[in-house]
Design an enzyme around this catalytic site. Structure first.
Site, short mmCIF file in Angstrom:
data_model
loop_
_atom_site.label_atom_id
_atom_site.label_comp_id
_atom_site.label_asym_id
_atom_site.label_seq_id
_atom_site.Cartn_x
_atom_site.Cartn_y
_atom_site.Cartn_z
N GLN A 1 1.45 3.64 2.10
CA GLN A 1 2.28 3.79 3.31
C GLN A 1 2.82 2.44 3.78
O GLN A 1 2.82 2.13 4.97
CB GLN A 1 1.46 4.46 4.41
CG GLN A 1 1.32 5.96 4.25
CD GLN A 1 2.66 6.69 4.40
OE1 GLN A 1 3.58 6.23 5.06
NE2 GLN A 1 2.76 7.85 3.76
N SER A 2 3.29 1.64 2.85
CA SER A 2 3.80 0.31 3.19
C SER A 2 5.11 0.39 3.98
O SER A 2 6.09 0.98 3.51
CB SER A 2 4.02 -0.49 1.90
OG SER A 2 4.78 -1.66 2.16
N ASN A 3 5.12 -0.25 5.14
CA ASN A 3 6.37 -0.37 5.90
C ASN A 3 7.29 -1.39 5.24
O ASN A 3 8.51 -1.25 5.28
CB ASN A 3 6.07 -0.83 7.34
CG ASN A 3 5.14 0.13 8.05
OD1 ASN A 3 5.46 1.30 8.22
ND2 ASN A 3 3.96 -0.35 8.46
N ALA B 1 0.85 -1.19 0.00
CA ALA B 1 0.00 0.00 0.00
C ALA B 1 0.89 1.24 0.00
O ALA B 1 2.10 1.15 0.21
CB ALA B 1 -0.89 -0.01 1.24
N ALA C 1 7.61 -1.93 2.08
CA ALA C 1 8.29 -1.28 0.95
C ALA C 1 9.50 -0.48 1.45
O ALA C 1 10.61 -0.60 0.92
CB ALA C 1 7.31 -0.36 0.22
#
Ligand SMILES: *Cc1c(COP(=O)(O)O)cnc(C)c1O
Length: 339
Positions: A75-77, A73, A79
């Site tokens: 705000q992917s952590n 998503a 990523a």
């Protein structure tokens, strides 16, 4: 069960602390609440993806990759942490970000994890919500291969049997810490999303015959779907580890009552849980995962699901970098709370 048999890059700060939360315990008046600080794993502010990426990135290196591709998503952590690992290991990193919330907020789309993705030198490109992200990663990989790159695809959340090994390792670590201080853990609670954390933990806890039940608090899927995906991944992880069949379907329990309107959309109790941890314990949770996990933990304690005298460990999976993408939500919540 011998993790040394699997390739691994040693970049995490381990073991993470196991601490008692005295003020929160007193405030809630129920069981003794402990916290396993996997928000302190290192690599770009830490979080649960670090443990998975130790095994995933080692596989990428073993296959001779020069480029990693992953998705998440906005705000992917996952990523952000993949971008940090790629930087450390000298690999290129391409991230596909799925717009799951439809938010036009400038900070949601450019601050927090997105800012850090770019600081680590990753390229990001957006896809509409509902896109088949796995297929998009394959398309991107084929294009980059056409340009001579050696690509390695990491699934969303790093959740496959290789990534789940990181949470088998966490189960080993937690049990050793509990044994060293004669701490009998009655229940372990964690947020659960792409399933790797819960699947790895339950595989490790069962393979070690720990007798510690695990509860996942869902952040996206409905209960049946969440439990099925955790169970399927646990089966495959146990097979990879050489202990097939250690996890049964009944070991996999998810409570998805705290998801609210959907993935990445915090509820009032999510924000209250974040404030409670911040103000009682000086610990930062996040609005997408650990805040919902903690909201579930708090509500279940208030409802008497966990009893006085029990010892509950909350696995803090990280995510605080995402707070800076959600400032508007907190501003709105404060307004509601102060009128
Ligand atoms: C990814 C993530 C989770 C969920 O872990 P899964 O292994 O995807 O189930 C929980 N908390 C945070 C902060 C995360 O980034």
């Amino acid at each position: 069960m011998h993790l040394a048999r699997f390739p691994r890059v040693f970049l995490a700060h381990l073991p993470t602390p196991l601490e008692r939360m005295d003020r929160l315990t007193k405030e809630l008046g129920g069981p003794e609440i402990w916290i396993k600080r996997d928000d302190c794993t290192g690599m770009s502010t830490g979080g649960n993806k670090t443990r998975k990426l130790e095994f995933l990135m080692a596989e990428a290196l073993a296959e001779g990759a020069d480029t990693v591709i992953t998705q998440g998503a906005t705000q992917s952590n996952h990523a952000r942490q993949t971008a940090a690992f790629a930087a450390k290991l000298g690999l290129a990193c391409h991230i596909l970000l799925e717009d799951r919330t439809g938010s036009n907020d400038a900070n949601y789309n450019g601050n927090g994890n997105v800012l850090l993705d770019h600081l680590h030198g990753a390229t990001t490109s957006k896809r509409a919500g509902g896109t088949d992200m796995a297929a998009e990663m394959v398309t991107l990989a084929l294009r980059l291969q056409g340009e001579g790159r050696k690509t390695f695809i990491i699934p969303g959340g790093g959740s496959n049997p290789t990534g789940a090994l990181g949470y088998v390792n966490c189960a080993l670590e937690l049990l050793a810490q509990a044994n060293d201080r004669a701490l009998v853990i009655d229940h372990l609670v964690t947020a659960t999303g792409s399933a790797g954390t819960q699947a790895g933990l339950i595989t490790g806890l069962k393979a070690l015959n720990s007798g510690i039940p695990l509860l996942g608090i869902g952040v996206r899927a409905p209960r049946e779907k969440q439990e099925e995906s955790v169970f399927n991944l646990a089966l495959r992880t146990a097979e990879k580890l050489g202990c097939p069949g250690v996890v049964s379907r009944a070991d996999v329990i998810a409570n998805t009552d705290y998801v609210g309107a959907g993935y990445g959309i915090p509820r009032a109790d999510t924000l209250e849980a974040i404030q409670l941890f911040a103000q009682m314990e000086g610990i930062l949770l996040d609005p997408v995962y650990s805040g919902k996990g903690a909201a579930g933990l708090i509500d279940l304690i208030r409802k008497g699901h966990f009893k006085k005298g029990q010892r509950i460990v909350f696995l803090h999976t990280g995510g605080a970098a995402g707070l800076f993408g959600y400032d508007a939500v907190f501003a709105e919540h404060q307004k509601v709370m102060t009128v």
